[in-house]
Design a protein around this motif. Structure first.
Motif, short mmCIF file in Angstrom:
data_model
loop_
_atom_site.label_atom_id
_atom_site.label_comp_id
_atom_site.label_asym_id
_atom_site.label_seq_id
_atom_site.Cartn_x
_atom_site.Cartn_y
_atom_site.Cartn_z
N LEU A 21 -49.67 -16.59 -44.67
CA LEU A 21 -50.10 -16.96 -46.02
C LEU A 21 -50.57 -15.75 -46.84
O LEU A 21 -50.39 -15.71 -48.06
CB LEU A 21 -51.22 -18.01 -45.94
CG LEU A 21 -51.71 -18.57 -47.26
CD1 LEU A 21 -50.58 -19.26 -48.02
CD2 LEU A 21 -52.87 -19.54 -47.04
N ALA A 22 -51.11 -14.75 -46.15
CA ALA A 22 -51.61 -13.58 -46.89
C ALA A 22 -50.48 -12.79 -47.54
O ALA A 22 -50.72 -11.87 -48.31
CB ALA A 22 -52.41 -12.67 -45.96
N GLY A 23 -49.24 -13.19 -47.26
CA GLY A 23 -48.10 -12.49 -47.86
C GLY A 23 -47.66 -13.08 -49.20
O GLY A 23 -46.61 -12.68 -49.71
N VAL A 24 -48.41 -13.99 -49.80
CA VAL A 24 -47.93 -14.66 -51.03
C VAL A 24 -47.57 -13.64 -52.10
O VAL A 24 -48.21 -12.58 -52.22
CB VAL A 24 -48.94 -15.68 -51.62
CG1 VAL A 24 -49.24 -16.79 -50.66
CG2 VAL A 24 -50.19 -15.02 -52.10
N SER A 25 -46.53 -13.98 -52.87
CA SER A 25 -46.08 -13.02 -53.89
C SER A 25 -46.23 -13.52 -55.32
O SER A 25 -45.94 -12.78 -56.25
CB SER A 25 -44.63 -12.59 -53.62
OG SER A 25 -43.81 -13.71 -53.51
N THR A 26 -46.67 -14.77 -55.51
CA THR A 26 -46.93 -15.24 -56.88
C THR A 26 -47.97 -14.32 -57.50
O THR A 26 -49.02 -14.08 -56.91
CB THR A 26 -47.42 -16.71 -56.86
OG1 THR A 26 -46.34 -17.51 -56.38
CG2 THR A 26 -47.82 -17.19 -58.24
N ALA A 50 -51.08 -34.35 -59.61
CA ALA A 50 -52.38 -33.66 -59.63
C ALA A 50 -52.76 -33.23 -61.04
O ALA A 50 -51.91 -32.82 -61.83
CB ALA A 50 -52.34 -32.44 -58.71
N LYS A 51 -54.05 -33.32 -61.32
CA LYS A 51 -54.57 -32.85 -62.60
C LYS A 51 -54.87 -31.35 -62.51
O LYS A 51 -54.64 -30.60 -63.45
CB LYS A 51 -55.86 -33.62 -62.89
CG LYS A 51 -56.20 -33.79 -64.33
CD LYS A 51 -57.25 -34.90 -64.42
CE LYS A 51 -57.83 -35.02 -65.80
NZ LYS A 51 -58.90 -36.03 -65.82
N TYR A 52 -55.40 -30.93 -61.37
CA TYR A 52 -55.74 -29.52 -61.15
C TYR A 52 -55.21 -29.07 -59.80
O TYR A 52 -54.95 -29.89 -58.92
CB TYR A 52 -57.27 -29.32 -61.15
CG TYR A 52 -57.92 -29.75 -62.43
CD1 TYR A 52 -57.84 -28.95 -63.57
CD2 TYR A 52 -58.59 -30.96 -62.51
CE1 TYR A 52 -58.42 -29.36 -64.76
CE2 TYR A 52 -59.18 -31.37 -63.70
CZ TYR A 52 -59.09 -30.57 -64.82
OH TYR A 52 -59.66 -30.98 -65.99
N GLY A 53 -55.08 -27.76 -59.67
CA GLY A 53 -54.66 -27.21 -58.38
C GLY A 53 -55.52 -26.01 -58.03
O GLY A 53 -56.09 -25.35 -58.91
N ILE A 54 -55.61 -25.73 -56.71
CA ILE A 54 -56.23 -24.47 -56.29
C ILE A 54 -55.07 -23.54 -55.95
O ILE A 54 -54.15 -23.91 -55.24
CB ILE A 54 -57.20 -24.65 -55.10
CG1 ILE A 54 -56.58 -25.49 -53.98
CG2 ILE A 54 -58.50 -25.26 -55.57
CD1 ILE A 54 -57.45 -25.59 -52.74
N LEU A 55 -55.12 -22.35 -56.53
CA LEU A 55 -53.95 -21.47 -56.56
C LEU A 55 -54.31 -20.12 -55.95
O LEU A 55 -55.29 -19.48 -56.36
CB LEU A 55 -53.54 -21.30 -58.02
CG LEU A 55 -52.46 -20.29 -58.35
CD1 LEU A 55 -51.10 -20.75 -57.82
CD2 LEU A 55 -52.37 -20.10 -59.88
N LEU A 56 -53.51 -19.69 -54.96
CA LEU A 56 -53.71 -18.37 -54.36
C LEU A 56 -52.64 -17.43 -54.90
O LEU A 56 -51.44 -17.71 -54.76
CB LEU A 56 -53.60 -18.50 -52.83
CG LEU A 56 -54.03 -17.28 -52.01
CD1 LEU A 56 -55.52 -17.00 -52.19
CD2 LEU A 56 -53.71 -17.50 -50.53
N CYS A 57 -53.07 -16.34 -55.52
CA CYS A 57 -52.14 -15.43 -56.21
C CYS A 57 -52.42 -13.99 -55.83
O CYS A 57 -53.54 -13.64 -55.48
CB CYS A 57 -52.37 -15.48 -57.71
SG CYS A 57 -51.57 -16.80 -58.52
N ARG A 58 -51.39 -13.17 -56.01
CA ARG A 58 -51.58 -11.73 -55.79
C ARG A 58 -52.04 -11.08 -57.09
O ARG A 58 -51.37 -11.19 -58.11
CB ARG A 58 -50.28 -11.09 -55.31
CG ARG A 58 -50.47 -9.63 -54.93
CD ARG A 58 -49.57 -9.19 -53.82
NE ARG A 58 -49.56 -10.08 -52.68
CZ ARG A 58 -50.44 -10.05 -51.67
NH1 ARG A 58 -51.42 -9.18 -51.66
NH2 ARG A 58 -50.33 -10.91 -50.67
#
Ligand SMILES: Cc1cc2nc3c(=O)[nH]c(=O)nc-3n(C[C@H](O)[C@H](O)[C@H](O)COP(=O)(O)OP(=O)(O)OC[C@H]3O[C@@H](n4cnc5c(N)ncnc54)[C@H](O)[C@@H]3O)c2cc1C
Length: 287
Positions: A21-26, A50-58
Motif C-alpha cells: 500500500l505504501a506504493g500508492v501513486s495517486t 459514499a458521501k465522504y472518503g478517506i484518501l491516501l495520496c502521494r
C-alpha cells in the motif's frame, strides 16, 4: 459518521498498490489553500454511495515511499471524481474504480501533518481488522459457527462422522476467536492494541470460509445449482456468503500479508528484504 447516517469509503488500494500500500501513486499537489488530486483508486467498497472518503495520496515522490504519503478526507461529490462500478461474482455491486482528474481538496481536509499519512493509514487498517474479525462469518456480519451448529441440531443432528468432525472444528475455531477478541478488547481499553488485530483477522478469515464451505456441503447437490441454505434452511446469508467467502482472505490485508506482520511485529523475525531501501518513491520499481 458513528450513527451510520453518512456512508464513508476507503480510498487506499490502487491497481499497482494493494498489499504494497505504501506504493500508492495517486498524487496530491499543493496549490494555495487546496491540494489537486490526480490518479486512480480501485476496489473502493461503497464508493458509489459514499458521501465522504478517506484518501491516501502521494505528496512527496522524492521521499522514501512510506515518508511521502498524506491522508485526506474528500467529499465524494467533488467535481473531477468519476466512479465506475465493478460487479462481483456474487452478482452484487459493492466495489468501484474511482478516477480523480484535477480534483480540488481544501488543505484543511489534510488529517495530521503532510507526508505523515502512513502512520494514520496503518492505524486505520489495524482498527479495520478488529471490525472484520467480529463473530459473524462474513467479516463480522451474518451467521456464526454457533448458528450453523444450532441449525444442524434443530434439523436432526449431523448426518455423518465427517460432518460432526467439521462442526467440532468450526466450534473450536469460534471459541479460540471469542477468547482472542476479549484479549483485544482488554488491550484496547488499556491503550495497548498493536498488531494483535492481524492475528484475529488471520484466524477469522479461514474460519468464515470453513463455516460457509460446510454450510454449502450441507445444502446437498441442489446447493451446487441454486441458492439453498444448509439442510433446507433459508438461503439468506448462506448462499451469498459462500460465493463471497474467497474475498475474506484478500480484503483488509491478505492472509500472507497478515502473517508477514505477525512474523515481524509480534515474533520479532527479520523483516522482508527491501530491495528499494534507501531509494525515493520516484526511483522505486513499480507495477
Ligand atoms: C471484499 C473486498 C473489499 C475491499 N474493499 C476495499 C476498500 O473499500 N478500499 C480499498 O482501498 N481497498 C479495498 N479492497 C482491496 C484490498 O485491500 C486489496 O485487495 C488487498 O490489500 C490486496 O491487494 P491486491 O488485491 O492488490 O493483491 P496483491 O497485493 O497484488 O497480492 C496478490 C497476491 O500476492 C500476495 N502477496 C503480496 N505481497 C506479498 C508479500 N509481501 N508476501 C507474501 N505474499 C504477498 C498476496 O497475499 C496475494 O495472494 C477490498 C478487497 C476486497 C476483497
Amino acid at each position: 459518521m458513528l450513527s451510520g447516517e453518512d456512508i464513508w469509503c476507503q480510498l487506499f488500494s490502487e491497481p499497482g498498490a494493494g498489499s504494497d500500500l505504501a506504493g500508492v501513486s495517486t498524487r496530491a499537489t499543493k496549490d494555495g489553500d487546496h491540494y489537486i488530486v490526480n490518479g486512480q483508486k480501485t476496489w473502493t467498497s461503497l464508493g458509489h454511495v459514499a458521501k465522504y472518503g478517506i484518501l491516501l495520496c502521494r505528496t512527496n515522490p522524492d521521499a522514501p515511499k512510506h515518508a511521502g504519503l498524506s491522508y485526506f478526507i474528500i467529499d465524494m461529490r467533488s467535481p473531477g471524481i468519476e466512479i465506475q462500478p465493478i460487479v462481483e461474482m456474487t452478482g452484487m455491486h459493492m466495489f468501484n474504480n474511482v478516477f480523480f482528474t484535477d480534483v480540488r481538496v481544501p488543505a484543511e481536509n489534510l488529517i495530521g501533518d503532510e507526508n505523515r499519512g502512513w502512520e494514520l493509514a496503518r492505524e486505520t487498517l489495524a482498527n479495520e481488522r478488529v471490525t472484520l474479525a467480529r463473530a459473524g462469518a462474513q467479516w463480522g456480519w451474518g451467521p456464526t459457527a454457533a448458528d450453523l451448529i444450532a441449525l444442524v441440531r434443530e434439523r436432526g443432528g449431523a448426518p455423518d462422522a465427517i460432518t460432526r468432525q467439521r462442526l467440532a472444528q468450526v466450534y473450536i475455531e469460534g471459541e479460540i476467536l471469542r477468547v482472542y477478541r476479549l484479549r483485544m478488547v482488554a488491550a484496547r481499553v488499556s491503550g495497548k492494541l498493536g498488531p494483535e488485530s492481524s492475528v484475529a483477522k488471520a484466524l477469522s478469515d479461514p474460519h468464515g470460509q470453513h463455516i460457509f464451505r460446510l454450510a454449502r456441503d450441507l445444502s446437498g447437490a441442489e446447493g451446487l445449482l441454486k441458492e439453498v441454505g444448509p439442510l433446507g434452511a433459508d438461503p439468506t446469508w448462506w448462499a451469498n456468503g459462500f460465493v463471497f467467502s474467497p474475498a475474506l482472505t484478500i480484503g483488509g490485508g491478505t492472509s500472507e500479508v497478515l502473517k508477514n506482520i505477525i512474523g515481524e511485529r509480534i515474533l520479532g523475525l527479520p523483516r522482508e528484504p527491501e530491495p528499494d531501501a534507501g531509494r525515493s518513491w520516484a526511483e522505486t520499481r513499480r507495477n
